[in-house]
Structure formats: structure tokens, C-alpha cells
Design an enzyme around this catalytic site. Structure first.
Site, PDB file in Angstrom:
ATOM      1  N   ARG A   1       0.828  -1.203   0.000  1.00 48.82           N
ATOM      2  CA  ARG A   1       0.000   0.000   0.000  1.00 48.82           C
ATOM      3  C   ARG A   1       0.869   1.262   0.000  1.00 48.82           C
ATOM      4  O   ARG A   1       0.523   2.253  -0.645  1.00 48.82           O
ATOM      5  CB  ARG A   1      -0.937  -0.002   1.214  1.00 48.82           C
ATOM      6  CG  ARG A   1      -2.015   1.062   1.113  1.00 48.82           C
ATOM      7  CD  ARG A   1      -3.107   0.881   2.160  1.00 48.82           C
ATOM      8  NE  ARG A   1      -4.157   1.875   1.943  1.00 48.82           N
ATOM      9  CZ  ARG A   1      -4.094   3.135   2.355  1.00 48.82           C
ATOM     10  NH1 ARG A   1      -3.022   3.550   3.007  1.00 48.82           N
ATOM     11  NH2 ARG A   1      -5.081   3.977   2.114  1.00 48.82           N
TER      12      ARG A   1
ATOM     13  N   ARG B   1      -2.726  10.649   6.975  1.00 52.64           N
ATOM     14  CA  ARG B   1      -1.337  11.041   6.717  1.00 52.64           C
ATOM     15  C   ARG B   1      -1.242  12.248   5.786  1.00 52.64           C
ATOM     16  O   ARG B   1      -0.204  12.907   5.733  1.00 52.64           O
ATOM     17  CB  ARG B   1      -0.565   9.859   6.138  1.00 52.64           C
ATOM     18  CG  ARG B   1      -0.652   8.585   6.987  1.00 52.64           C
ATOM     19  CD  ARG B   1      -0.150   7.369   6.218  1.00 52.64           C
ATOM     20  NE  ARG B   1      -0.507   6.109   6.870  1.00 52.64           N
ATOM     21  CZ  ARG B   1      -1.676   5.489   6.713  1.00 52.64           C
ATOM     22  NH1 ARG B   1      -2.600   6.025   5.919  1.00 52.64           N
ATOM     23  NH2 ARG B   1      -1.927   4.354   7.335  1.00 52.64           N
TER      24      ARG B   1
ATOM     25  N   LYS C   1      10.127   6.386  15.655  1.00 51.06           N
ATOM     26  CA  LYS C   1      10.387   5.320  14.690  1.00 51.06           C
ATOM     27  C   LYS C   1      10.630   5.874  13.299  1.00 51.06           C
ATOM     28  O   LYS C   1      11.574   5.469  12.598  1.00 51.06           O
ATOM     29  CB  LYS C   1       9.235   4.317  14.672  1.00 51.06           C
ATOM     30  CG  LYS C   1       9.522   3.047  13.879  1.00 51.06           C
ATOM     31  CD  LYS C   1       9.170   3.109  12.414  1.00 51.06           C
ATOM     32  CE  LYS C   1       7.673   3.075  12.192  1.00 51.06           C
ATOM     33  NZ  LYS C   1       7.339   2.933  10.737  1.00 51.06           N
TER      34      LYS C   1
ATOM     35  N   ASP D   1       9.768  -1.054  14.684  1.00 55.93           N
ATOM     36  CA  ASP D   1       8.358  -1.070  14.296  1.00 55.93           C
ATOM     37  C   ASP D   1       7.733  -2.348  14.855  1.00 55.93           C
ATOM     38  O   ASP D   1       8.327  -3.034  15.694  1.00 55.93           O
ATOM     39  CB  ASP D   1       8.218  -0.974  12.779  1.00 55.93           C
ATOM     40  CG  ASP D   1       8.646  -2.262  12.077  1.00 55.93           C
ATOM     41  OD1 ASP D   1       9.406  -3.057  12.683  1.00 55.93           O
ATOM     42  OD2 ASP D   1       8.207  -2.484  10.933  1.00 55.93           O
TER      43      ASP D   1
ATOM     44  N   HIS E   1       7.224  -5.270  13.427  1.00 58.99           N
ATOM     45  CA  HIS E   1       7.998  -6.467  13.104  1.00 58.99           C
ATOM     46  C   HIS E   1       9.205  -6.611  14.034  1.00 58.99           C
ATOM     47  O   HIS E   1       9.486  -7.697  14.558  1.00 58.99           O
ATOM     48  CB  HIS E   1       8.494  -6.400  11.652  1.00 58.99           C
ATOM     49  CG  HIS E   1       7.422  -6.531  10.637  1.00 58.99           C
ATOM     50  ND1 HIS E   1       6.755  -5.447  10.113  1.00 58.99           N
ATOM     51  CD2 HIS E   1       6.896  -7.624  10.020  1.00 58.99           C
ATOM     52  CE1 HIS E   1       5.860  -5.855   9.238  1.00 58.99           C
ATOM     53  NE2 HIS E   1       5.924  -7.165   9.161  1.00 58.99           N
TER      54      HIS E   1
END
Length: 269
Positions: A120, A169, A211, A230, A232
Site C-alpha cells: 500500500r 497522513r 520510529k 516497528d 515487526h
């Protein structure tokens, strides 16, 4: 055409690593990339990599962009022999490099990256460039779009960006663009700062938290001590390093290890 034998380099892994969102596959071992307003095609067969550009462009743009003067074999050799997780990550992402990307583009891309996935993000960046980037032409006369400047996006409203499908955003990007275009945040000055100061300065931008600032420091400013965390990486740390990642072992290049781990997590999710 520039041909080089390059160890520890795999363009497919780099293109899928979540650092940059303007690589496109063209066929087996072939990719295109748009960066710094330039269009590049690359072909890789084993360790042989062909860059479709002249020698001057290769030396001034693509050699530093792909960090080709760094010895990634040295980074790999630093991994603890008993660290089975990181040994596996290095083996899986053996061809990764930390890119030196354009600062403004990286800021916008990683604002977009918040609570988002690579597919995305890539689509949003493509739409943003198509709608607001300058139209350029490669040597074959084919059109492509440069990344939109801060001045161009500062002139927009969040509603203007609706077609890009950025969600919340959009207002962050417009506000950040206005800060940069007005000189409130000086990107040239940030580019000369050391890591801690650069990180703090980046966090003055709307939409840039810890981050995202770490990602920008690592993937644009090449502060390889940066270690973005993040979802992950947090899951990886909880599962494999509950007492904390051994940052001191990788002092000055922990970000390289982070990228191996991040790529590994992408392959196993």
C-alpha cells in the site's frame, strides 16, 4: 552501460526490503528505479550487475546510493556465532544494502509508512508522484515522474491529496512540506548533523515520531547506528532478545543488523 562484479548484493532483495518504494520489476533479474529525479535500469546475473547509465552518473549517484564502497562481508562476520536468529537473518538477506536516499522523499515515504504495509505504501507513493511530481523522460523518451518537491506539496491541501488515498497522513505531509518549504525545518542543515541531533531535528516535523525519524536517519542520512523499532522488530525482539538486542556488539552499524532482521521477518510472516 556500467558492469560491475559486486559481492553481497542482490537487487531483488533490496527492492523488496521496505527501504525504498520506487523499484519496479522488469523481468528476470531486471529492475527499474527512480531516485534523485533519475531513471535507472539494472540487470543482475549472479554477482554481475549492469547499470544502464554512464560512468559519471554511476560514480556520483548510484555508487553512493547503493553503498557500494562498504564491506558488507565485514558486517556479516561480526554476527555472534551463537546468535542463531541473526545468523539466519543474514543468510536470508545476504544481498541487502542500506540505501542513501534523497532526504525529503524518505521523510514523506516514512510518514506514509505509519500503520501501513509495503504494497500500500508503494501504491501511495506511485500515486503521489504521478499526480504531483514533475514529468521527466528517460533516454528512450519514455515518461516517468520525479518525486514531488516540498514546495509543490506545501501548496496543496489535505483534500488535494485525497486521490492519493493517504488517509490521515495527508495532513501530516502537507504540514511537513510547509515546514520545509518555509525554512522552518532546514533539511540541508539536518543532512550535515550527526545522528542524535539529526534525529531530534527530524522529530520537529509534523507526523515524524521516534520510529519514523530513525528510519529517515538510517535510509536517507546513512546513520547506520539508527535502529528503528516497528511492529515487526518489536515482535522479533520480544521473541529472540527478551533481555535486549546486543547493540554494543554492533556499535555504529546496528541499523544494518536491523535491516537483516526486518527483511527476515517479512519472509517469515
Amino acid at each position: 552501460m556500467i558492469e560491475r562484479i559486486i559481492e553481497d548484493f542482490d537487487i531483488g532483495q533490496i527492492a523488496r526490503s521496505g527501504q525504498c518504494f520506487r523499484f519496479r520489476p522488469l523481468g528476470e533479474g531486471r529492475w527499474s528505479l527512480i531516485a534523485y529525479g533519475r531513471y535507472l535500469e539494472l540487470t543482475q546475473r549472479g554477482q554481475t550487475v549492469c547499470f544502464d547509465c554512464d560512468a559519471d552518473e554511476f560514480d556520483t549517484v548510484w555508487r553512493p546510493y547503493f553503498d557500494l564502497d562498504a564491506d558488507y562481508g565485514r558486517y556479516k562476520c561480526a554476527v555472534g556465532k551463537r546468535d542463531r536468529y541473526l545468523q539466519g537473518a543474514v543468510a536470508a538477506g545476504w544481498g541487502l544494502r542500506i540505501l542513501r536516499q534523497e532526504l525529503w522523499e524518505t521523510i514523506v515515504c516514512f510518514i506514509i509508512s505509519q500503520q501501513n504495509n509495503i504494497a500500500r505504501i508503494t501504491k501511495c507513493v506511485e500515486n503521489l508522484c504521478l499526480l504531483f511530481g514533475e514529468t521527466c523522460y528517460n533516454i528512450e523518451g519514455q515518461a516517468y515522474h520525479a518525486f514531488p518537491t516540498a514546495a509543490r506539496l506545501a501548496a496543496c491541501t489535505a483534500d488535494d491529496l485525497a486521490a492519493v488515498r493517504l488517509g490521515y497522513r495527508a495532513r501530516y505531509i502537507v504540514a511537513a512540506a510547509q515546514q520545509v518549504a518555509s525554512g522552518e525545518v532546514d533539511l540541508d542543515a539536518i543532512g550535515r548533523m550527526r545522528y542524535p541531533r539529526a534525529k531530534a531535528a527530524l522529530m520537529k516535523l509534523t507526523g515524524v515520531g521516534v520510529k519514523v525519524a530513525e528510519c529517515i536517519c538510517l535510509f536517507a542520512l546513512h546513520h547506520t547506528a539508527a535502529f528503528p523499532v516497528d511492529t515487526h522488530i518489536r515482535q522479533m525482539l520480544d521473541a529472540h532478545y527478551p533481555k535486549g538486542f546486543p547493540l554494543s556488539r554492533y556499535r555504529g552499524f546496528a541499523g544494518v543488523m536491523q535491516q537483516y532482521a526486518f527483511f527476515y521477518e517479512l519472509q517469515t510472516e
